[in-house]
Enzyme design. Structure first.
Site, PDB file in Angstrom:
ATOM      1  N   HIS A 302      -1.531   4.982   2.596  1.00 46.54           N
ATOM      2  CA  HIS A 302      -2.940   4.561   2.658  1.00 46.54           C
ATOM      3  C   HIS A 302      -3.119   3.642   3.864  1.00 46.54           C
ATOM      4  O   HIS A 302      -2.233   2.852   4.195  1.00 46.54           O
ATOM      5  CB  HIS A 302      -3.317   3.805   1.372  1.00 46.54           C
ATOM      6  CG  HIS A 302      -4.794   3.748   1.141  1.00 46.54           C
ATOM      7  ND1 HIS A 302      -5.593   2.827   1.763  1.00 46.54           N
ATOM      8  CD2 HIS A 302      -5.606   4.516   0.390  1.00 46.54           C
ATOM      9  CE1 HIS A 302      -6.844   3.022   1.385  1.00 46.54           C
ATOM     10  NE2 HIS A 302      -6.888   4.044   0.549  1.00 46.54           N
ATOM     11  N   ASP A 359      -5.143   9.690  -5.070  1.00 50.90           N
ATOM     12  CA  ASP A 359      -5.114  11.155  -5.215  1.00 50.90           C
ATOM     13  C   ASP A 359      -3.837  11.675  -5.859  1.00 50.90           C
ATOM     14  O   ASP A 359      -3.743  12.864  -6.168  1.00 50.90           O
ATOM     15  CB  ASP A 359      -5.284  11.795  -3.829  1.00 50.90           C
ATOM     16  CG  ASP A 359      -6.678  11.551  -3.282  1.00 50.90           C
ATOM     17  OD1 ASP A 359      -6.796  11.098  -2.130  1.00 50.90           O
ATOM     18  OD2 ASP A 359      -7.645  11.775  -4.025  1.00 50.90           O
TER      19      ASP A 359
END
Ligand code: SDX
Length: 437
Positions: A302, A359
Site C-alpha cells: 500500500h 483487497d
C-alpha cells in the site's frame, strides 16, 4: 515550525507551513513558481498534498483509519452503511429523524428511468461490470441534467447513491441473463441490493441477516480513504465543474485498475492460480520477489499503510465468521492465510513493509456471499461512492477551489524548423522508427 526555507540559485525563500489537527505537516507551495520560477516535481504525488480535508484520516505508520474522527473499528462494529454515507457526506452522525429522512430519500429514488434500462442491451455479454457501471453512471446525466444549483446538487447526491445499487444489480442480472429485479421500498439499502441481485421472479427470496451484515461491513470498510487514485480522479474531474455523474464515472474507471480497486478480483484469480498449482505458495512468493517477473502478490502492499491495513485485519476476522455462519468452507481462505504467513516471514516483504491491504480478504467474503469475481470491484465502487461524493462536495463548497492543472518539466526536443514532406523525402532524411498504428 511556521515556515520552511528553500535556497535556490543562491536565493533564500520562505514558505508557510500548514499543520493539521493530527500534526501532519505540509509546506504551502502555492507561491513557489511565481516567486522562484521553479516548480516542485513529484510524479505519482507520493509527497504532495492536493487539499485540506476534514473527511477521513489515515495514519499509515500506525494503521489508523478514521471517518470524520471515528475509528474504523468502531464504525464497522456499530454503524450501518447508510449512517456512514450520511456521516461522510454531511459531516456528522445523523439523528433518528435525519436518518429516517435520508433512508426514505434513498428508497424513493432507487428506480432508474425505464429508458435507461435499454442501455444494458447495447453492451456485449463479456462487457466487464466496471465498464458497464462507469457508462451507466455517466448516462444518468442524460436524465438529470441538473442546473448545478444547490438543491439540485443535493438531490443528485441522493439520486446517485440510490440508483447506483440498482445499476449494479441490473448489470449483474444482465450478465447472467436473468430478468431485472426491481427495488423494494420495505427493504434497507443493503437488503435491497442483495434482493435485486439474488432474487428471481419465480421464487420468494428472504434476505439472509448474515449476508446483510457482511455486506454492510464490506461497504463501510470501503467507504472512503483520503486522496487515493480514484478519489483524486474525482477531485480532478470535479474541479472542471463537470456534473456529479460524470465525475463519479471517472472515479469508477480509475478504481477499475488492478493496482487499485481491481486488485480484489486479481487476488481471487491469484489464489485460484496457486490452488490449481498444488498450493505452491513459495513459488509465487519467489515470483513476486523476482524483478524480471511482472507478477505481484495482489492484495499486498500500500502507498500509505506501512503497517497493517486496519480494514484487512477486520476482513480477515470477518471472513472466518461469515464462512462459519454460512456453513461454508473455502480452500482459498486457507491459501490466503498461508500466503500471508509465508510472505510476512520473508525479508523482501518485511523490508518493504508490504502487508495485506483491504483487497486481500474482501474477495473471500464476496465469494461466500455468492457474488461473482467480476462484480467484486463494482462492490468496491458502491462502498466508495459516499467517499467520492463527500470529497467532491467538500471541494465544490471550497470558495477557493480552482481547476486542477499540474505543471511538468519538458524533456523533449528543443526548437527546430519544420521540414515539409517532399523535402524530407528528397533529402532521404533518416527516418525515425515508423509509428505503429
Ligand atoms: C487500494 O491509496 C489507497 O488508499 C488505495 C486503497 C483505497 O482504499 O482506496 O487502499 C485501495 O488500491 C489498495 C491497493 C490494491 N492494490 C494491490 O493490491 C496491487 C498490489 N500492490 C501493489 O501493486 C502496490 O503495493 C501498490 C500499487 C498498492 C502500491 O504501490 P507503490 O506505493 O507505488 O509501491 P511500489 O510499487 O513502488 O512498491 C515498492 C516496492 C517495489 O519493490 P522495489 O522497487 O523497492 O524493489 O515494493 C514492491 C515493489 O516491487 N511491491 C511489491 C508489491 N507491492 C509493492 N512486490 C510484490 N508484490 C506486491 N504486491
Amino acid at each position: 515550525m511556521d515556515t520552511a526555507k528553500l535556497i535556490l540559485n543562491g536565493e533564500e525563500y520562505e514558505f508557510p507551513v500548514v499543520v493539521g489537527t493530527e500534526d501532519e505537516v505540509g509546506i504551502d507551495m502555492t507561491t513557489l513558481r511565481s516567486r522562484t520560477g521553479a516548480i516542485s516535481l513529484d510524479p505519482a504525488y507520493g509527497n504532495t498534498g492536493s487539499c485540506l480535508s476534514t473527511i477521513t484520516f489515515v495514519d499509515g505508520e500506525k494503521g489508523i483509519l478514521r471517518y470524520r474522527g471515528y475509528r474504523i473499528e468502531q464504525v464497522a462494529e456499530s454503524a450501518t452503511f447508510v449512517e456512514v454515507c450520511f456521516l461522510l457526506i454531511y459531516g456528522h452522525l445523523p439523528t433518528q429523524q435525519e436518518l429516517e429522512t435520508f433512508h426514505n430519500d434513498l428508497t424513493c429514488h432507487s428506480l432508474i428511468h425505464e429508458s435507461l434500462k435499454n442501455f444494458f442491451d447495447g453492451f456485449p455479454p463479456p462487457a466487464h461490470p466496471m465498464m458497464v457501471m462507469s457508462a451507466m453512471v455517466a448516462s444518468l446525466s442524460a436524465f438529470y441534467t441538473g442546473t448545478g444549483d444547490a438543491d439540485e446538487g443535493d438531490l443528485n447526491i441522493i439520486r446517485l447513491l440510490a440508483k447506483a445499487k440498482t445499476l449494479a444489480a441490473f448489470s449483474y442480472k444482465k450478465s447472467i441473463g436473468q430478468p431485472f429485479i426491481y427495488p423494494q421500498n420495505d427493504l434497507s439499502y443493503t437488503q435491497n441490493l442483495l434482493h435485486m441481485m439474488f432474487a428471481v421472479p419465480a421464487e420468494p427470496y428472504e434476505v439472509s441477516p448474515v449476508l446483510d451484515r457482511a455486506l454492510n461491513l464490506l461497504l463501510i470498510l470501503h467507504a472512503d480513504h483520503e486522496q487515493n487514485c480514484s478519489t483524486s480522479t474525482v477531485r480532478m474531474v470535479g474541479s472542471s465543474q463537470a456534473n456529479l455523474f460524470a465525475v463519479v464515472s471517472a472515479g469508477i474507471s480509475a478504481l477499475w485498475g488492478p493496482l487499485h480497486g481491481g486488485a480484489n478480483q486479481k487476488v481471487i484469480e491469484m489464489l485460484e492460480l496457486i490452488r490449481d498449482d498444488g498450493g505452491n505458495f513459495e513459488k509465487y512468493v519467489d515470483l513476486a520477489k523476482d524483478k524480471s517477473s511482472p507478477f505481484r502478490l495482489m492484495g499486498f502492499g500500500h502507498r500509505v499503510y506501512k503497517n497493517f491495513d486496519p480494514r484487512a485485519t477486520i476482513l480477515k476476522e470477518s471472513a472466518d465468521e461469515v464462512l462459519a455462519e454460512l456453513g461454508m468452507d473455502d480452500p482459498l481462505l486457507e491459501i490466503a492465510r498461508r500466503l500471508e504467513e509465508v510472505a510476512l516471514e520473508d525479508s523482501f516483504f518485511v523490508e518493504r513493509k508490504l502487508y495485506p491491504n483491504v483487497d486481500f480478504y474482501s474477495g473471500i467474503i464476496y465469494r461466500a456471499m455468492g457474488i461473482p469475481t467480476g462484480m467484486f470491484t463494482v462492490m468496491f465502487a458502491l462502498g466508495r461512492l459516499p467517499g467520492w461524493i463527500a470529497q467532491w462536495k467538500e471541494m465544490m463548497e471550497d470558495p477557493h477551489v480552482r481547476i486542477s492543472r499540474p505543471r511538468q518539466i519538458y524533456m523533449g526536443e528543443t526548437e527546430r524548423s519544420f521540414v515539409p514532406l517532399e523535402l524530407r523525402e528528397a533529402e532521404g532524411r533518416e527516418r525515425p522508427e515508423p509509428v505503429g498504428v
